[in-house]
Design a protein around this motif. Sequence first.
Motif, PDB file in Angstrom:
ATOM      1  N   TRP A 133       0.819  -1.151  -0.087  1.00 42.28           N
ATOM      2  CA  TRP A 133      -0.044   0.026  -0.040  1.00 42.28           C
ATOM      3  C   TRP A 133       0.736   1.274   0.010  1.00 42.28           C
ATOM      4  CZ3 TRP A 133      -4.153  -1.416   4.365  1.00 42.28           C
ATOM      5  CH2 TRP A 133      -4.908  -2.256   3.955  1.00 42.28           C
ATOM      6  N   ILE A 134       0.267   2.153  -0.803  1.00 41.44           N
ATOM      7  CA  ILE A 134       1.148   3.516  -0.731  1.00 41.44           C
ATOM      8  C   ILE A 134       0.126   4.580   0.011  1.00 41.44           C
ATOM      9  CG2 ILE A 134       2.064   5.327  -2.282  1.00 41.44           C
ATOM     10  CD1 ILE A 134       2.397   3.364  -4.373  1.00 41.44           C
ATOM     11  N   SER A 135      -0.967   4.529  -0.318  1.00 39.08           N
ATOM     12  CA  SER A 135      -1.979   5.639   0.201  1.00 39.08           C
ATOM     13  C   SER A 135      -3.373   5.217   0.319  1.00 39.08           C
ATOM     14  CB  SER A 135      -1.878   7.038  -0.411  1.00 39.08           C
ATOM     15  OG  SER A 135      -2.258   6.738  -1.757  1.00 39.08           O
ATOM     16  N   ALA A 136      -4.239   5.686   1.014  1.00 36.04           N
ATOM     17  CA  ALA A 136      -5.689   5.226   1.166  1.00 36.04           C
ATOM     18  C   ALA A 136      -6.405   6.551   1.623  1.00 36.04           C
ATOM     19  CB  ALA A 136      -5.516   4.189   2.011  1.00 36.04           C
ATOM     20  N   GLY A 137      -7.648   6.448   1.239  1.00 41.62           N
ATOM     21  CA  GLY A 137      -8.621   7.726   1.614  1.00 41.62           C
ATOM     22  C   GLY A 137     -10.037   7.230   1.629  1.00 41.62           C
ATOM     23  N   SER A 138     -11.148   7.521   1.949  1.00 41.98           N
ATOM     24  CA  SER A 138     -12.265   7.192   2.195  1.00 41.98           C
ATOM     25  C   SER A 138     -13.224   8.522   2.511  1.00 41.98           C
ATOM     26  CB  SER A 138     -12.410   6.204   3.050  1.00 41.98           C
ATOM     27  OG  SER A 138     -12.337   6.748   4.550  1.00 41.98           O
ATOM     28  N   GLN A 139     -14.633   8.206   2.272  1.00 38.86           N
ATOM     29  CA  GLN A 139     -15.669   9.169   2.797  1.00 38.86           C
ATOM     30  C   GLN A 139     -16.919   8.480   2.819  1.00 38.86           C
ATOM     31  OE1 GLN A 139     -15.961  10.882  -1.709  1.00 38.86           O
ATOM     32  NE2 GLN A 139     -17.619  11.788  -0.135  1.00 38.86           N
ATOM     33  N   THR A 199     -19.909   0.075  10.684  1.00 41.49           N
ATOM     34  CA  THR A 199     -18.784   0.019   9.771  1.00 41.49           C
ATOM     35  C   THR A 199     -17.895   1.061   9.578  1.00 41.49           C
ATOM     36  OG1 THR A 199     -19.982  -1.572   8.349  1.00 41.49           O
ATOM     37  CG2 THR A 199     -17.910  -0.838   7.588  1.00 41.49           C
ATOM     38  N   PRO A 200     -16.582   1.113  10.317  1.00 38.67           N
ATOM     39  CA  PRO A 200     -15.922   2.330  10.417  1.00 38.67           C
ATOM     40  C   PRO A 200     -15.134   2.730   9.011  1.00 38.67           C
ATOM     41  CG  PRO A 200     -14.603   0.408  11.110  1.00 38.67           C
ATOM     42  CD  PRO A 200     -15.942  -0.118  10.690  1.00 38.67           C
ATOM     43  N   ILE A 201     -16.022   3.248   8.132  1.00 43.30           N
ATOM     44  CA  ILE A 201     -15.535   3.331   6.759  1.00 43.30           C
ATOM     45  C   ILE A 201     -14.758   4.680   6.828  1.00 43.30           C
ATOM     46  CG2 ILE A 201     -16.201   3.916   4.343  1.00 43.30           C
ATOM     47  CD1 ILE A 201     -18.653   2.125   4.687  1.00 43.30           C
ATOM     48  N   ASP A 202     -15.208   5.816   7.279  1.00 43.04           N
ATOM     49  CA  ASP A 202     -14.439   6.962   7.259  1.00 43.04           C
ATOM     50  C   ASP A 202     -13.000   7.144   7.899  1.00 43.04           C
ATOM     51  OD1 ASP A 202     -15.705   6.920   9.806  1.00 43.04           O
ATOM     52  OD2 ASP A 202     -16.524   8.995   9.492  1.00 43.04           O
ATOM     53  N   ARG A 203     -12.563   6.040   8.484  1.00 41.60           N
ATOM     54  CA  ARG A 203     -11.306   6.013   9.179  1.00 41.60           C
ATOM     55  C   ARG A 203     -10.139   5.392   8.103  1.00 41.60           C
ATOM     56  NH1 ARG A 203     -10.784   9.624  12.706  1.00 41.60           N
ATOM     57  NH2 ARG A 203      -8.899   8.529  13.182  1.00 41.60           N
ATOM     58  N   CYS A 204     -10.573   5.073   7.219  1.00 41.76           N
ATOM     59  CA  CYS A 204      -9.549   4.592   6.148  1.00 41.76           C
ATOM     60  C   CYS A 204      -8.601   5.675   5.752  1.00 41.76           C
ATOM     61  CB  CYS A 204     -10.253   3.875   5.096  1.00 41.76           C
ATOM     62  SG  CYS A 204      -9.203   3.165   3.714  1.00 41.76           S
ATOM     63  N   GLY A 205      -7.397   5.426   5.804  1.00 41.18           N
ATOM     64  CA  GLY A 205      -6.312   6.396   5.145  1.00 41.18           C
ATOM     65  C   GLY A 205      -5.665   6.997   6.535  1.00 41.18           C
ATOM     66  N   TYR A 206      -6.331   7.061   7.727  1.00 47.31           N
ATOM     67  CA  TYR A 206      -5.714   7.791   8.828  1.00 47.31           C
ATOM     68  C   TYR A 206      -4.374   6.938   9.175  1.00 47.31           C
ATOM     69  CZ  TYR A 206      -9.586  11.054   9.480  1.00 47.31           C
ATOM     70  OH  TYR A 206     -10.463  12.089   9.381  1.00 47.31           O
ATOM     71  N   SER A 207      -4.038   5.873   9.054  1.00 50.34           N
ATOM     72  CA  SER A 207      -3.114   5.156   9.418  1.00 50.34           C
ATOM     73  C   SER A 207      -3.361   3.604   8.707  1.00 50.34           C
ATOM     74  CB  SER A 207      -2.889   4.927  10.936  1.00 50.34           C
ATOM     75  OG  SER A 207      -3.894   4.108  11.414  1.00 50.34           O
ATOM     76  N   LEU A 208      -2.232   2.951   8.927  1.00 51.50           N
ATOM     77  CA  LEU A 208      -2.294   1.580   8.099  1.00 51.50           C
ATOM     78  C   LEU A 208      -3.178   0.833   9.093  1.00 51.50           C
ATOM     79  CD1 LEU A 208      -0.864  -0.551   6.162  1.00 51.50           C
ATOM     80  CD2 LEU A 208       0.699  -0.754   7.973  1.00 51.50           C
ATOM     81  N   THR A 209      -3.119   1.161  10.235  1.00 50.42           N
ATOM     82  CA  THR A 209      -4.122   0.084  11.384  1.00 50.42           C
ATOM     83  C   THR A 209      -5.369   0.332  10.993  1.00 50.42           C
ATOM     84  OG1 THR A 209      -2.078   0.050  12.986  1.00 50.42           O
ATOM     85  CG2 THR A 209      -4.333  -0.350  13.661  1.00 50.42           C
ATOM     86  N   GLU A 210      -5.630   1.641  10.711  1.00 52.00           N
ATOM     87  CA  GLU A 210      -7.276   1.987  10.753  1.00 52.00           C
ATOM     88  C   GLU A 210      -7.704   1.695   9.371  1.00 52.00           C
ATOM     89  OE1 GLU A 210      -8.212   5.691  13.524  1.00 52.00           O
ATOM     90  OE2 GLU A 210      -6.656   6.168  12.033  1.00 52.00           O
ATOM     91  N   THR A 211      -6.621   1.478   8.380  1.00 46.56           N
ATOM     92  CA  THR A 211      -7.090   1.194   7.023  1.00 46.56           C
ATOM     93  C   THR A 211      -7.311  -0.034   6.820  1.00 46.56           C
ATOM     94  OG1 THR A 211      -5.854   2.920   5.910  1.00 46.56           O
ATOM     95  CG2 THR A 211      -6.548   1.483   4.555  1.00 46.56           C
TER      96      THR A 211
END
Length: 244
Positions: A133-139, A199-211
């Motif tokens: 993984w390089i990066s991630a994001g969500s909304q 489902t904690p969708i909006d935490r994706c991208g904050y850290s590797l663990t949260e993603t």
Amino acid sequence: MMKNILLLILSIVVSTSSAFTPTPLSSTSRKSQDTISSTQLHLFENLGIDKVFEDSGPLGKGITVGKVQVALQVSAEERTSPNSIFGVLEKHARNNDNISSYDSDYEDGYGDSALSKMCHEICLSLLRSSDNWISAGSQSEWYKADDAGKAESTYNLWGDREASKFEKEYIPPAGTKVDDSTPTVAVVSLILEIQGDSTPIDRCGYSLTETKECLTSIASDCRVEGGDCLNAFEVFWKVRVSIV
């Protein structure tokens, strides 16, 4: 009982504010009072009052629409392997006609919907590639169950926005040989509509663990009640950059 408590809290907020408000002597004072009252009610709404009287299901209350995007580096070996993330995505894309089917033992409470199995397998494939993984994001957006039409509209809107980024849709036929073995970077976009708010969708991208937690939760929640809690799911992927 809950309604009485909420009304009592609102009554306390209003009466306390009035105690510090001078007796109105002119129209200007009345306008100031109206402004204070309006602000208090607006803040009260932000406390999540919409969810208080919402019925709770297996995954919580209401409906959640979410989008998760993961950028990852794909090596030359993985790019040409049928077991890579590309291989998994292409396999499900070719079987898209059967996406509304169910396992034969679904009625007995054991099988899952084909849609939930696709969502589950793609999330697992992404999790297995977490080292790349390089990066991630969500909304995400939450809706009341009575606003199911609005939730579906948001899901369709986000899906159309992603689809409009592509000039055309292309799925390589089964057995197609991949000649390009150059390492690359790919972006995988997941769009889903799922029942509940757990489902904690909006935490994706904050850290590797949260993603990882986000994708793990989607992978497990999408199979609740045989996949019936997953209202809709769509995936897009694109090769973005070749690495020399």
